[in-house]
Design a protein around this motif. Structure first.
Motif, PDB file in Angstrom:
ATOM      1  N   THR A 106       0.849  -1.190   0.000  1.00  0.00           N
ATOM      2  CA  THR A 106       0.000   0.000   0.000  1.00  0.00           C
ATOM      3  C   THR A 106       0.882   1.236   0.000  1.00  0.00           C
ATOM      4  O   THR A 106       1.974   1.246   0.557  1.00  0.00           O
ATOM      5  N   ARG A 107       0.379   2.249  -0.645  1.00  0.00           N
ATOM      6  CA  ARG A 107       1.041   3.559  -0.676  1.00  0.00           C
ATOM      7  C   ARG A 107      -0.046   4.622  -0.631  1.00  0.00           C
ATOM      8  O   ARG A 107      -1.221   4.325  -0.751  1.00  0.00           O
ATOM      9  N   THR A 108       0.371   5.846  -0.557  1.00  0.00           N
ATOM     10  CA  THR A 108      -0.537   6.989  -0.527  1.00  0.00           C
ATOM     11  C   THR A 108      -1.684   6.801   0.463  1.00  0.00           C
ATOM     12  O   THR A 108      -2.841   6.867   0.101  1.00  0.00           O
ATOM     13  N   ARG A 109      -1.317   6.537   1.715  1.00  0.00           N
ATOM     14  CA  ARG A 109      -2.318   6.477   2.769  1.00  0.00           C
ATOM     15  C   ARG A 109      -2.745   7.902   3.098  1.00  0.00           C
ATOM     16  O   ARG A 109      -1.925   8.772   3.329  1.00  0.00           O
ATOM     17  N   THR A 110      -4.044   8.129   3.152  1.00  0.00           N
ATOM     18  CA  THR A 110      -4.582   9.453   3.450  1.00  0.00           C
ATOM     19  C   THR A 110      -5.621   9.332   4.555  1.00  0.00           C
ATOM     20  O   THR A 110      -6.580   8.575   4.416  1.00  0.00           O
ATOM     21  N   LEU A 126      -7.699   5.956   3.744  1.00  0.00           N
ATOM     22  CA  LEU A 126      -7.762   5.260   2.463  1.00  0.00           C
ATOM     23  C   LEU A 126      -6.348   4.998   2.000  1.00  0.00           C
ATOM     24  O   LEU A 126      -5.459   5.825   2.204  1.00  0.00           O
ATOM     25  N   ALA A 127      -6.140   3.843   1.386  1.00  0.00           N
ATOM     26  CA  ALA A 127      -4.814   3.504   0.863  1.00  0.00           C
ATOM     27  C   ALA A 127      -4.969   2.842  -0.496  1.00  0.00           C
ATOM     28  O   ALA A 127      -5.914   2.088  -0.734  1.00  0.00           O
ATOM     29  N   ASP A 128      -4.043   3.152  -1.380  1.00  0.00           N
ATOM     30  CA  ASP A 128      -4.007   2.512  -2.691  1.00  0.00           C
ATOM     31  C   ASP A 128      -3.135   1.269  -2.608  1.00  0.00           C
ATOM     32  O   ASP A 128      -2.109   1.268  -1.938  1.00  0.00           O
ATOM     33  N   VAL A 129      -3.544   0.210  -3.307  1.00  0.00           N
ATOM     34  CA  VAL A 129      -2.806  -1.055  -3.332  1.00  0.00           C
ATOM     35  C   VAL A 129      -2.119  -1.182  -4.692  1.00  0.00           C
ATOM     36  O   VAL A 129      -2.750  -1.008  -5.739  1.00  0.00           O
ATOM     37  N   GLN A 140      -8.275  -0.010  -3.891  1.00  0.00           N
ATOM     38  CA  GLN A 140      -8.185   0.912  -2.771  1.00  0.00           C
ATOM     39  C   GLN A 140      -8.772   0.227  -1.549  1.00  0.00           C
ATOM     40  O   GLN A 140      -9.718  -0.554  -1.657  1.00  0.00           O
ATOM     41  N   ARG A 141      -8.168   0.474  -0.394  1.00  0.00           N
ATOM     42  CA  ARG A 141      -8.614  -0.118   0.870  1.00  0.00           C
ATOM     43  C   ARG A 141      -9.047   0.985   1.821  1.00  0.00           C
ATOM     44  O   ARG A 141      -8.431   2.043   1.886  1.00  0.00           O
ATOM     45  N   SER A 142     -10.108   0.709   2.570  1.00  0.00           N
ATOM     46  CA  SER A 142     -10.578   1.584   3.636  1.00  0.00           C
ATOM     47  C   SER A 142     -10.189   0.919   4.952  1.00  0.00           C
ATOM     48  O   SER A 142     -10.552  -0.227   5.206  1.00  0.00           O
ATOM     49  N   THR A 143      -9.430   1.637   5.763  1.00  0.00           N
ATOM     50  CA  THR A 143      -8.978   1.094   7.043  1.00  0.00           C
ATOM     51  C   THR A 143      -9.384   2.035   8.157  1.00  0.00           C
ATOM     52  O   THR A 143      -9.312   3.256   8.005  1.00  0.00           O
ATOM     53  N   THR A 144      -9.826   1.480   9.263  1.00  0.00           N
ATOM     54  CA  THR A 144     -10.061   2.256  10.466  1.00  0.00           C
ATOM     55  C   THR A 144      -9.212   1.641  11.563  1.00  0.00           C
ATOM     56  O   THR A 144      -9.270   0.436  11.803  1.00  0.00           O
ATOM     57  N   VAL A 145      -8.384   2.471  12.192  1.00  0.00           N
ATOM     58  CA  VAL A 145      -7.531   2.025  13.295  1.00  0.00           C
ATOM     59  C   VAL A 145      -8.093   2.608  14.582  1.00  0.00           C
ATOM     60  O   VAL A 145      -8.346   3.815  14.667  1.00  0.00           O
ATOM     61  N   HIS A 146      -8.318   1.742  15.555  1.00  0.00           N
ATOM     62  CA  HIS A 146      -8.826   2.148  16.867  1.00  0.00           C
ATOM     63  C   HIS A 146      -7.626   2.262  17.805  1.00  0.00           C
ATOM     64  O   HIS A 146      -6.894   1.294  17.987  1.00  0.00           O
ATOM     65  N   TYR A 147      -7.408   3.464  18.363  1.00  0.00           N
ATOM     66  CA  TYR A 147      -6.288   3.727  19.267  1.00  0.00           C
ATOM     67  C   TYR A 147      -6.783   3.917  20.693  1.00  0.00           C
ATOM     68  O   TYR A 147      -7.840   4.527  20.913  1.00  0.00           O
ATOM     69  N   ALA A 148      -5.993   3.442  21.657  1.00  0.00           N
ATOM     70  CA  ALA A 148      -6.243   3.736  23.064  1.00  0.00           C
ATOM     71  C   ALA A 148      -5.749   5.158  23.338  1.00  0.00           C
ATOM     72  O   ALA A 148      -4.742   5.588  22.783  1.00  0.00           O
ATOM     73  N   LEU A 149      -6.470   5.886  24.164  1.00  0.00           N
ATOM     74  CA  LEU A 149      -6.051   7.229  24.558  1.00  0.00           C
ATOM     75  C   LEU A 149      -5.678   7.221  26.034  1.00  0.00           C
ATOM     76  O   LEU A 149      -6.330   6.543  26.819  1.00  0.00           O
TER      77      LEU A 149
END
Length: 178
Positions: A106-110, A126-129, A140-149
Motif C-alpha cells: 500500500t502507498r498513498t495512505r490518506t 484510504l490507501a491505494d494497493v 483501494q482499501r478503507s482502514t479504520t484504526v482504533h487507538y487507546a487514549l
C-alpha cells in the motif's frame, strides 16, 4: 483574546482556518495555514486561559478535535495522527493499512476522518494497493484504526475494500461466547 499568526512565508500570510474552543471554553486551539501554490502547511497555536499562546510542535494538521475530558488535543495530517497534552508534549502515530495479498503493497495512505469512540480514537484512512514491482493502483482499501487514549497504542484495525457508500467500522462486532 487575539492570537497572532505565524510570520508570512515568501510573502504569503498564514490565515486562521479553524478555531476549536477548549471544552470548558476558557482556551482555544487555532490552526493557521499558508495559502501557497503547491505547498500545504499549517501551524497550531494553543491560546491558554492566562493569555499565553504556545506554538505546538509538529502541528501541520488538517483535522482537529479535543478529547471529551479536554486533557488532549488531537490532530490529523495527511497520514499522521498527533496528540498534544496541554503543556505541549506530543505523541505521534502513523496508521497502517495491512495487505494480506502476496506481492502487493500500500502507498498513498490518506487520513479521511477522526472520531472519538468510547475511551479511544478511531482514525479512518484510504490507501491505494500496488504491485510490489510498481505500476498503476490495483485497488483501494478503507482502514479504520482504533487507538487507546492517551497512549495512541493501536488496539484494533479493520480493513475492507474501499466503497463510496461505506468505510471500515472502528471495531468489528464480536460474537458473545455461547
Amino acid at each position: 483574546m487575539r492570537v497572532e499568526g505565524p510570520v508570512p512565508m515568501a510573502d504569503f500570510p498564514a490565515n486562521p482556518i479553524q478555531t476549536l474552543l477548549f471544552p470548558r471554553g476558557d482556551a482555544a486551539a487555532v490552526r493557521f495555514c499558508w495559502d501557497i501554490p503547491k505547498y500545504d502547511s499549517c501551524q497550531m497555536r494553543l491560546a491558554r486561559p492566562d493569555g499565553t499562546v504556545q506554538v505546538l510542535k509538529n502541528s501541520n494538521v488538517r483535522q482537529l478535535l479535543w478529547t471529551r475530558d479536554g486533557k488532549y488535543l488531537i490532530g490529523a495530517g495527511v497520514n499522521t495522527v498527533r496528540l498534544w497534552n496541554l503543556v505541549g508534549g506530543a505523541r505521534t502515530a502513523v496508521p497502517q493499512t495491512p495487505v494480506d495479498e502476496p506481492n502487493r503493497v500500500t502507498r498513498t495512505r490518506t487520513i479521511t476522518g477522526l472520531q472519538l469512540h468510547g475511551n479511544g480514537l478511531c482514525v479512518k484512512l484510504l490507501a491505494d494497493v500496488f504491485r510490489k514491482s510498481g505500476g498503476l493502483a490495483l485497488a483501494q482499501r478503507s482502514t479504520t484504526v482504533h487507538y487507546a487514549l492517551p497512549s495512541l497504542r493501536p488496539v484494533e484495525s479493520v480493513t475492507l475494500p474501499a466503497r463510496s457508500d461505506a468505510t471500515a467500522p472502528c471495531t468489528m462486532p464480536h460474537a458473545e461466547p455461547g
